[in-house]
Write an enzyme that holds these catalytic residues in place. Structure first.
Site, PDB file in Angstrom:
ATOM      1  N   GLY A   7       0.835  -1.124   0.063  1.00 56.73           N
ATOM      2  CA  GLY A   7       0.139  -0.033   0.063  1.00 56.73           C
ATOM      3  C   GLY A   7       0.697   1.362   0.012  1.00 56.73           C
ATOM      4  O   GLY A   7       0.128   2.378  -0.259  1.00 56.73           O
ATOM      5  N   ARG A  20       5.925 -13.207   0.614  1.00 59.88           N
ATOM      6  CA  ARG A  20       5.586 -13.377   2.256  1.00 59.88           C
ATOM      7  C   ARG A  20       4.652 -14.820   2.358  1.00 59.88           C
ATOM      8  O   ARG A  20       4.105 -15.239   1.362  1.00 59.88           O
ATOM      9  CB  ARG A  20       4.728 -12.120   2.611  1.00 59.88           C
ATOM     10  CG  ARG A  20       5.564 -10.976   2.476  1.00 59.88           C
ATOM     11  CD  ARG A  20       4.662  -9.706   2.284  1.00 59.88           C
ATOM     12  NE  ARG A  20       5.151  -8.573   1.813  1.00 59.88           N
ATOM     13  CZ  ARG A  20       5.953  -7.630   2.522  1.00 59.88           C
ATOM     14  NH1 ARG A  20       5.409  -7.701   3.749  1.00 59.88           N
ATOM     15  NH2 ARG A  20       6.197  -6.659   1.906  1.00 59.88           N
ATOM     16  N   ASP A  65       1.951 -11.441   6.979  1.00 63.26           N
ATOM     17  CA  ASP A  65       2.109 -10.436   5.874  1.00 63.26           C
ATOM     18  C   ASP A  65       3.536 -10.100   6.220  1.00 63.26           C
ATOM     19  O   ASP A  65       4.073  -9.339   5.162  1.00 63.26           O
ATOM     20  CB  ASP A  65       1.247  -9.642   5.509  1.00 63.26           C
ATOM     21  CG  ASP A  65       0.726  -8.754   6.478  1.00 63.26           C
ATOM     22  OD1 ASP A  65       0.109  -9.267   7.506  1.00 63.26           O
ATOM     23  OD2 ASP A  65       1.089  -7.390   6.306  1.00 63.26           O
ATOM     24  N   ASN A  66       4.014 -10.096   7.348  1.00 68.52           N
ATOM     25  CA  ASN A  66       5.340  -9.457   7.338  1.00 68.52           C
ATOM     26  C   ASN A  66       6.440 -10.882   7.791  1.00 68.52           C
ATOM     27  O   ASN A  66       7.396 -10.507   8.419  1.00 68.52           O
ATOM     28  CB  ASN A  66       5.314  -9.016   8.927  1.00 68.52           C
ATOM     29  CG  ASN A  66       4.514  -7.450   8.678  1.00 68.52           C
ATOM     30  OD1 ASN A  66       4.345  -7.041   7.606  1.00 68.52           O
ATOM     31  ND2 ASN A  66       4.012  -7.047   9.829  1.00 68.52           N
TER      32      ASN A  66
END
Length: 486
Positions: free
Chosen positions: A86, A177, A246-247
Site C-alpha cells: 500500500g 511472504r 504478511d510480515n
C-alpha cells in the site's frame, strides 16, 4: 542498475504496475555505497541530487518495472484477504556481484491499488528507524532486509500531527511472504499457488526441485530458516512487534521493521508495540508465533503436498512437529554460545533458566548482562555482580557457571574471546533511536543519525568513541512504546 525482473514476468494478478508518485524536493540523507557496490550499481558520474531523484521515485532508472505486490495476511490472528503493497513500490530485481537476485523497493513512494485509502507515504521517523535497525541486524549477523538509501521528500505527511516525509529504499532476497501464498489460497487459485511456489523454489530453494516432494521440501526449508531466524532474534533481545503472516518473508529474512525494539531490562513477556495490546508478539511468544505462521503457510500448500487431503495434512503436521522439536535445541545451543560453553552437558538448561530468572528479578539489562559475563570469564566479575539486587544469588550462580566452564578445558581468555564474538556491546537502543529521530524531525539535524549508523556497524567491538551507545538508558530515558509507521 542491471535489472532482471522475474516477479514482473509472473501473471498479471500477482501485482499491479504503478509508478512512484513524485515528491516536491527530494534530498539524500544516506546512501549505502558498500551495499550499492555489492549490488553492482554503477555510480560513475552520479551525484547526490541524482541519487535523491532515483531513491525518492522522481526518476525511474532504466530497466526498472515498478509494481506493487499483491498479498493477504493474518493481522493479529485475523485474516484479511487482500492487503498488498500500500505504500511500497518494487522497482525491480538486480543480480548482485555474486550472482544473487535482490529486490530493490521504495517504501513511502505514494499510493498504489492496495493502499486502502492510505496516502502511501512514510514519515521521516520510521524511515530512519528502519535504516538503523536493518543495518544493525546485518552487522549482528542476523538475516534481514538491507538499507540502500534514505531520502527526505520536502513534503509533510499527516499522521497524528504533520511530520516531514521520507522514502526508504530496502534491498531483500525477495518480498514474497506467507501472506502472498494466502492471497492465492483464499481465492482457490490453484494455478496461481503453484506458479508462486515454483517461483519461490527457483529463487530461494532450488535444491527442493530435486526432492521427491518439491513443495514439501520447500515448506521444510522455509520452516528451518524461520526457526533459525527467530532463535537469532532471541539471542540479541530483539522483538519484531508485528509478526503478522504478511510480515514473514519466505526467504528467511527479517522484514518490516515497524514497532520493533531491542530489550533493555530483561523480561520474557516484554512488549513494545503500541498496537499489540494483548501481547501476542511478546519476546517469548515469537517462536510459537513463527510456528503458527508456518502452519498458515502449510494450509495454503496442502493441495500441492499430496492429492490425498489426509496425507497432505499428515505431511504438513510433520513439518510443524519438526519445528517444535528443533527450536528448543537451537535456542539452547545459542544460549550456550553466549555463556561460552562449546559442548553439551547435563544441567545446561537449568543453568540458563536460573540465570534468566535472576535477570528478570533484578530487571537487569539483557545485553549488558551477557557482555559483562565475558569479563567474568577472565576473573573480572565485578560488573556482572553489580547488576543484581541479590548479589549472593548471583555469586552462587557464578560459581556454578565457572565450574561448568572449567569442564571445557579452555583458558579464560579463550572463553571470553568466543563470548565477545556472539554477545554484542552495541545494539540500536530505543532511546538512542528516538534521539536520532527527534534531532532529524525537529531540527533537520542528521548528524546523530550518521553517528549511530557508524556505531551499530561494529556491534561486537568496544570502541571508546562510541561508549555512549553501549550504555543502558537511565530511568527517564526508557522507551516503553514503539509505533507502526502508518
Amino acid at each position: 542498475m542491471q535489472f532482471d525482473n522475474s516477479y514482473a514476468r509472473l501473471p498479471e494478478r500477482f501485482s499491479a504496475a504503478v509508478l512512484p508518485t513524485p515528491v516536491k524536493a527530494p534530498r539524500l540523507i544516506a546512501f549505502n555505497r558498500a551495499l550499492a557496490d555489492e549490488l553492482g550499481i554503477d555510480l560513475d558520474g552520479v551525484d547526490d541530487e541524482r541519487l535523491a531523484a532515483i531513491f525518492s521515485g522522481n526518476a525511474v532508472p532504466q530497466g526498472a518495472e515498478p509494481l506493487a505486490m499483491a498479498y493477504a495476511g493474518h493481522q493479529f490472528g485475523n485474516f484479511v484477504p487482500q492487503l498488498g503493497d500500500g505504500r511500497a513500490v518494487l522497482l525491480g530485481e538486480v543480480l548482485d556481484r555474486k550472482g544473487g537476485r535482490r529486490d530493490i523497493q521504495l517504501k513511502g513512494s505514494g499510493p498504489t491499488r492496495f493502499s486502502r485509502r492510505g496516502d502511501g507515504r512514510a514519515a521521516l521517523g520510521p524511515v530512519l528507524r528502519e535504516y538503523i535497525v536493518s543495518e544493525a541486524m546485518f552487522a549482528l549477523g542476523i538475516p534481514a532486509t538491507r538499507a540502500l538509501a534514505a531520502v527526505t521528500t520536502g513534503e509533510r505527511v499527516q499522521r497524528e500531527i504533520g511530520l516531514p516525509g521520507g522514502v526508504f529504499t530496502r534491498v531483500a532476497a525477495s518480498h514474497v511472504r506467507v501472506g502472498t501464498f494466502q492471497f492465492f489460497a483464499a481465492r482457490e487459485d490453484g494455478e496461481g499457488l503453484k506458479t508462486l511456489a515454483d517461483h519461490v523454489i527457483d529463487r530461494h530453494y532450488p535444491e527442493a526441485r530435486q526432492a521427491g516432494r518439491p513443495y514439501l521440501a520447500m515448506l521444510q526449508a522455509i520452516a528451518e530458516r524461520q526457526c533459525d531466524l527467530v532463535c537469532r532474534w532471541l539471542m540479541v533481545g530483539f522483538i519484531h512487534g508485528v509478526m503478522n503472516t504478511d510480515n514473514m518473508a519466505v526467504s528467511g529474512e527479517t522484514i518490516d521493521f515497524g514497532p520493533c525494539a531491542f530489550m533493555d531490562e530483561y523480561h520474557p513477556n516484554k512488549v513494545f508495540s503500541s498496537i499489540d495490546a494483548q501481547g501476542r508478539y511478546a519476546y517469548n511468544n515469537q517462536p510459537g508465533i513463527a510456528q503458527w505462521n508456518i502452519a498458515r503457510l502449510a494450509e495454503c500448500l496442502l493441495p500441492l503436498l499430496d492429492e490425498d487431503q489426509d496425507k497432505a495434512v499428515d505431511l504438513a503436521n510433520s513439518v510443524l512437529a519438526d519445528f517444535a522439536k528443533a527450536f528448543p535445541k537451537r535456542w539452547l545451543a545459542g544460549i550456550r554460545a553466549k555463556l561460552g560453553l562449546a559442548s553439551e552437558a547435563e544441567g545446561d538448561e537449568q543453568l540458563v533458566q536460573d540465570l534468566l530468572a535472576l535477570m528478570q528479578r533484578s530487571e537487569v539489562d539483557y545485553t549488558l548482562t551477557f557482555r559483562s559475563l565475558c569479563s567474568a570469564a577472565q576473573g573480572k566479575a565485578e560488573a556482572f555482580r553489580g547488576m543484581f539486587i541479590d548479589i549472593a544469588a548471583a555469586d552462587e550462580w557464578l560459581k556454578r557457571w565457572q565450574a561448568r566452564s572449567a569442564q571445557e578445558g579452555r583458558s579464560g581468555d579463550e572463553q571470553a574471546k568466543a563470548m565477545r564474538a556472539v554477545n554484542p556491546a552495541v545494539i540500536p537502543r530505543n532511546h538512542r533511536i528516538e534521539e536520532v529521530i527527534a534531532a532529524a524531525v525537529e531540527d533537520d539535524d542528521f548528524e546523530p543519525f550518521h553517528e549511530m549508523v557508524k556505531a551499530i556497524a561494529r556491534p561486537f567491538e568496544e570502541r571508546p568513541d562510541y561508549a555512549v551507545y553501549m550504555q543502558a538508558p537511565m530511568n527517564h530515558e526508557r522507551v516503553f512504546r514503539t509505533f507502526c509507521g502508518t
